[in-house]
Design a protein around this motif. Structure first.
Motif, mmCIF file in Angstrom:
data_model
loop_
_atom_site.group_PDB
_atom_site.id
_atom_site.type_symbol
_atom_site.label_atom_id
_atom_site.label_comp_id
_atom_site.label_asym_id
_atom_site.label_seq_id
_atom_site.Cartn_x
_atom_site.Cartn_y
_atom_site.Cartn_z
ATOM 1 N N TRP A 125 -0.345 14.918 61.454
ATOM 2 C CA TRP A 125 0.824 14.458 62.196
ATOM 3 C C TRP A 125 0.554 14.435 63.703
ATOM 4 C CZ3 TRP A 125 4.755 11.703 60.920
ATOM 5 C CH2 TRP A 125 5.267 11.731 59.612
ATOM 6 N N ARG A 126 -0.271 15.344 64.182
ATOM 7 C CA ARG A 126 -0.535 15.389 65.632
ATOM 8 C C ARG A 126 -1.617 14.399 66.050
ATOM 9 N NH1 ARG A 126 1.015 18.650 69.459
ATOM 10 N NH2 ARG A 126 1.723 20.274 68.019
ATOM 11 N N PHE A 127 -2.697 14.320 65.265
ATOM 12 C CA PHE A 127 -3.862 13.540 65.701
ATOM 13 C C PHE A 127 -4.118 12.284 64.873
ATOM 14 C CE2 PHE A 127 -4.869 17.919 67.099
ATOM 15 C CZ PHE A 127 -5.043 17.685 68.456
ATOM 16 N N TYR A 132 -9.749 15.368 65.337
ATOM 17 C CA TYR A 132 -9.211 16.675 64.930
ATOM 18 C C TYR A 132 -8.194 16.572 63.788
ATOM 19 C CZ TYR A 132 -11.474 18.002 69.269
ATOM 20 O OH TYR A 132 -12.402 18.196 70.260
ATOM 21 N N GLY A 133 -7.657 15.382 63.544
ATOM 22 C CA GLY A 133 -6.733 15.205 62.438
ATOM 23 C C GLY A 133 -7.406 15.188 61.076
ATOM 24 N N ARG A 432 -5.857 -0.113 45.777
ATOM 25 C CA ARG A 432 -6.412 -0.034 47.125
ATOM 26 C C ARG A 432 -5.510 0.848 47.990
ATOM 27 N NH1 ARG A 432 -9.809 -2.100 44.514
ATOM 28 N NH2 ARG A 432 -11.002 -4.016 44.920
ATOM 29 N N THR A 433 -6.119 1.609 48.917
ATOM 30 C CA THR A 433 -5.360 2.371 49.906
ATOM 31 C C THR A 433 -5.989 2.140 51.270
ATOM 32 O OG1 THR A 433 -4.753 4.097 48.320
ATOM 33 C CG2 THR A 433 -4.545 4.630 50.654
ATOM 34 N N ALA A 434 -5.229 1.537 52.155
ATOM 35 C CA ALA A 434 -5.678 1.312 53.529
ATOM 36 C C ALA A 434 -5.078 2.384 54.417
ATOM 37 C CB ALA A 434 -5.251 -0.069 54.004
ATOM 38 N N ILE A 435 -5.909 3.005 55.254
ATOM 39 C CA ILE A 435 -5.466 4.103 56.115
ATOM 40 C C ILE A 435 -5.775 3.743 57.562
ATOM 41 C CG2 ILE A 435 -5.632 6.575 56.572
ATOM 42 C CD1 ILE A 435 -6.813 6.863 53.734
ATOM 43 N N GLY A 436 -4.759 3.827 58.415
ATOM 44 C CA GLY A 436 -4.931 3.516 59.823
ATOM 45 C C GLY A 436 -5.260 4.746 60.635
ATOM 46 N N SER A 437 -5.698 4.573 61.861
ATOM 47 C CA SER A 437 -6.062 5.703 62.712
ATOM 48 C C SER A 437 -4.869 6.594 63.021
ATOM 49 C CB SER A 437 -6.691 5.211 64.018
ATOM 50 O OG SER A 437 -5.729 4.506 64.798
ATOM 51 N N ASP A 438 -3.631 6.043 62.913
ATOM 52 C CA ASP A 438 -2.445 6.860 63.158
ATOM 53 C C ASP A 438 -2.072 7.719 61.953
ATOM 54 O OD1 ASP A 438 -1.509 4.946 61.412
ATOM 55 O OD2 ASP A 438 -0.044 4.073 62.788
ATOM 56 N N GLY A 439 -2.811 7.575 60.857
ATOM 57 C CA GLY A 439 -2.562 8.379 59.666
ATOM 58 C C GLY A 439 -1.632 7.724 58.658
#
Length: 576
Positions: A125-127, A132-133, A432-439
Motif C-alpha cells: 500500500w505504501r510503495f 520496498y513494496g 492473465r493477471t496484469a500488475i502495475g507499479s502502483d500495485g
C-alpha cells in the motif's frame, strides 16, 4: 574497545573483539529484494541459497539473510570454522552451483508457504509493486529465472566493491581467501512512496491492527518507538485487556529514512476497542502530555544497550549495513549525548512526523472518524476497446487495447497501462493477471466472461509483446482450481400428486363417496355404542348397525377407486 577498520582482499573490514572467546563473522552485500522487479523477485534470495548449498546449520551456527537492500552471510564458532565458512561462501559466489537451481527453487517455494505476516500488505500500500513494496508479494521470479539470469545477477551485485566484511575476532585471521570479482558500490533504491502523504487506512483481516510510518532516521525516533510501545502495552494490555502482545519497532530503511511499525492483536469481539485504543495512543503522543517517566524509561532502555561491554562487537552487523548505505555511524559518546538531549518536545515532533505518513490496517470498518482517509480501492484507469462482460456481474466488464487493460464496475475502474506494468502472469488455460507499479492489478479469467475471449487474451499478450522480461508463465492449474460460473441449483422434481390429469367426473364421485363413507362410519360407531350400553337392545338392531359399517367400507373403497381415476392413474384392482 571500539571497532577497527581495515581491508581484506579489497573488501572493507569492520573488526571487533571476540565474545567470550567465540568468534563470529559475516559478509554483507548491498543488494536485496528492493533491487529486483516483481518479475525477477526472488533472484537475490535464490542466489543466497545457492551460495550456502555447502552449509549445514545443524553442525554450524550459520545462515543467510536477504533483506530489503542488503544480503548477509553470517557464522559463529571457532576461528577456523569462521574462516572456512567465509572462504566457502566467496568460492560459491564466484562459481555458483547452478545445477542445483531447480532444487533450491523448490526449497524457496516451501519456505514461502511458511512465510507471511498479518500485516504484509503495509509495504504494498505504501510503495506499490516495486522496490520496498516487493516485501508484500510472492517471489514470482522463481517461475521464470534461469541459470544465465542468476549468474549475471551474482556477477553484478556480489562483488568485492559492493561488500563489507565484519569479524568478531582477536585480530585479522590468517587463511582468508575472499577473492571476489571487482564491481562497484550500488546506492540503495530511493525511498519513493506511491501513497499520498497524510494519515491513511485500509481494511485488513480480523483480529489485527497494524501501522507503519516513514520518518527520518534519528535517536529521537528510536526513543519515540520505545515510548509508543510502552503506551500501547499499558492501554491495550494492562488497562483494557484487549490485546495480548502490542508491540512497536524501528527499522532503518536507507541512509536517511526509517520505518516505524506498530502492531496489536485482538479477539474479533474486542477489535473495535483495540482500534479505538490504538488510535487514541497515537493521538495522545501527538497532542497530549507525555509522561517524563515514559521518556526516562525509553532512554534507559537504549542506554543499557550502549553500556553493554561488548557493544562494539554486537553492533558489527548493523554497522556493516550502515557503511554500505552511506549512513554515518555514531560514536558511543555522541550516541549517549543524543539520548540525553531527547525530551518531550522531541518525542512529540516525531509523533507529528509519524502522523503525517501513518498508514493503518484496521479490521471490518473504516476509521474516517479519526481523520484517516481510506486508501483508494480503484486507480481510475480505464482503457478503450472491446469490452467483455462478466457472466455473473453483467454491470462489470474487462477491456483491453494497445495501451493497457482495465476492469470497470459501477463503483469505479482499475487498470494497468502496459508502459507501467511490472508483471504479467499467464496460465496455460488463458488466465492473465496484469500488475502495475502502483500495485493495482487486473485479473482476467476467461471462463467468467461472456462470449469468445480469444481476442481479449490475444490483446493482453500483444500489449506486453515488446516487454517479454515482465511476463511470468505459471504452471498449469488443477482443473478443479480454475474458476467457473456457478450452475443454478436444479429444480426439485414435481411430485406426482401435484396435478390431477384424470376426468373431472371421477374427482367429483371420489369426493361424494368419501363424504358418504365418513357419514356411514359415524352412524356405525354410534350404533355400536348404543347397543352395548342398552341392555335391552334387540338382535335386529345389531344387524342394522353392522349393515352401516359394511356400507361405510364399500363407500370408502369406491372413493379410493374414483380418486385414482381422477388422478389419471389406473386402479391397481377393481373394487369388489
Amino acid at each position: 574497545m571500539t571497532t577497527q577498520h581495515s581491508e581484506v582482499a579489497g573488501i572493507p573490514l569492520l573488526l571487533g573483539p571476540a565474545l567470550d572467546g567465540r568468534c563470529a563473522g559475516g559478509l554483507t552485500f548491498r543488494v536485496g529484494y528492493a533491487d529486483e522487479t516483481l518479475a525477477t523477485s526472488g533472484i537475490t534470495h535464490l542466489t543466497e541459497h545457492l551460495a550456502l548449498h555447502f552449509s549445514d546449520p545443524t553442525k554450524l551456527h550459520s545462515n543467510g539473510i536477504t533483506g530489503a537492500n542488503t544480503t548477509t552471510f553470517h557464522v559463529s564458532g571457532t576461528l577456523e570454522e569462521v574462516v572456512t565458512f567465509l572462504n566457502e561462501v566467496a568460492a560459491a559466489l564466484r562459481d555458483l552451483p547452478l545445477d542445483r537451481l531447480e532444487t533450491e527453487k523448490s526449497v524457496l517455494r516451501t519456505e514461502a508457504a511458511r512465510r507471511g505476516g498479518p500485516a504484509d500488505m503495509l509495504h504494498a500500500w505504501r510503495f506499490g509493486a516495486r522496490d520496498y513494496g516487493l516485501a508484500s508479494y510472492a517471489e514470482l521470479g522463481l517461475h521464470r529465472i534461469g541459470r544465465e539470469d542468476v549468474a549475471a545477477w551474482a556477477a553484478r551485485w556480489f562483488t568485492r566493491d559492493n561488500a563489507v566484511l565484519w569479524l568478531a575476532a582477536d585480530g585479522v585471521p590468517d587463511g582468508l581467501d575472499l577473492a571476489l570479482p571487482a564491481g562497484r558500490r550500488h546506492p540503495a533504491p530511493a525511498v519513493e512512496p506511491w501513497l499520498a502523504p497524510g494519515p491513511t487506512h485500509y481494511l485488513g483481516r480480523d483480529g489485527v491492527v497494524a501501522a507503519s510510518a516513514l520518518i527520518e532516521r534519528s535517536t529521537a525516533g528510536r526513543v519515540f518507538v520505545s515510548v509508543l510501545e510502552q503506551a500501547l502495552y499499558r492501554e491495550l494490555r494492562q488497562v483494557g485487556g484487549y490485546s495480548y502482545s502490542p508491540t512497536a519497532s524501528y527499522e532503518p530503511l536507507d541512509r536517511s529514512s526509517a520505518v516505524v511499525y506498530a502492531f496489536a492483536d485482538s479477539l474479533p469481539e474486542k477489535q473495535d476497542a483495540v482500534v479505538g485504543g490504538f488510535v487514541d495512543v497515537l493521538a495522545g503522543l501527538r497532542l497530549g502530555p507525555i509522561a517524563d517517566d515514559d521518556i526516562v524509561a525509553a532512554v534507559n532502555r537504549l542506554r543499557t544497550m550502549l553500556d553493554h561491554p561488548d557493544v562494539a562487537t554486537l553492533r558489527l552487523p548493523a554497522d556493516a549495513v550502515d557503511l554500505l548505505l552511506g549512513h554515518d555511524n555514531l560514536t558511543d559518546e555522541r550516541a549517549r549525548a543524543e539520548l540525553d538531549a531527547v525530551d518531550a518536545a522531541a518525542v512529540r515532533a516525531v509523533a507529528e512526523e509519524v502522523h503525517a505518513s501513518s498508514l493503518l490496517q484496521v479490521p471490518r470498518r473504516a476509521i474516517d472518524w479519526a481523520g484517516y482517509v481510506e486508501a483508494p480501492d480503484y486507480n481510475d484507469i480505464a482503457v478503450t476497446g472491446t469490452s467483455y462482460r462478466f457472466i455473473e456481474e453483467p454491470e462489470a466488464q474487462v477491456t483491453a487495447d494497445a495501451t493497457g487493460v482495465s476492469v470497470g464496475t459501477p463503483a469505479g475502474s482499475t487498470g494497468v497501462l502496459w508502459s507501467d506494468a511490472v508483471a504479467l502472469t499467464t496460465y496455460p488455460d488463458g488466465a492473465r493477471t496484469a500488475i502495475g507499479s502502483d500495485g493495482y492489478q487486473v485479473h482476467v479469467e476467461p471462463n467468467l466472461l461472456a462470449g469468445d475471449t480469444t481476442a481479449l487474451v490475444a490483446a493482453i499478450d500483444a500489449g506486453v509483446g515488446s516487454r517479454p522480461e515482465i511476463v511470468v508463465p505459471l504452471p498449469a492449474r488443477d482443473p478443479e482450481r480454475i474458476p467457473a460460473v456457478s450452475e443454478p441449483p436444479a429444480a426439485e422434481p414435481k411430485k406426482r400428486t401435484e396435478e390431477a390429469t384424470g376426468p373431472r367426473w371421477a374427482q367429483i364421485a371420489a369426493t361424494v363417496c368419501g363424504a358418504l363413507a365418513l357419514g356411514s362410519l359415524v352412524f356405525f360407531l354410534w350404533g355400536l355404542i348404543q347397543h352395548f350400553t342398552d341392555d335391552g337392545a334387540a338382535s335386529e338392531e345389531l344387524t342394522r348397525v353392522l349393515g352401516r359399517g359394511l356400507r361405510a367400507l364399500l363407500l370408502g373403497g369406491l372413493s379410493v377407486w374414483f380418486h385414482r381415476i381422477g388422478q389419471g392413474r389406473k386402479p391397481a384392482t377393481a373394487p369388489a
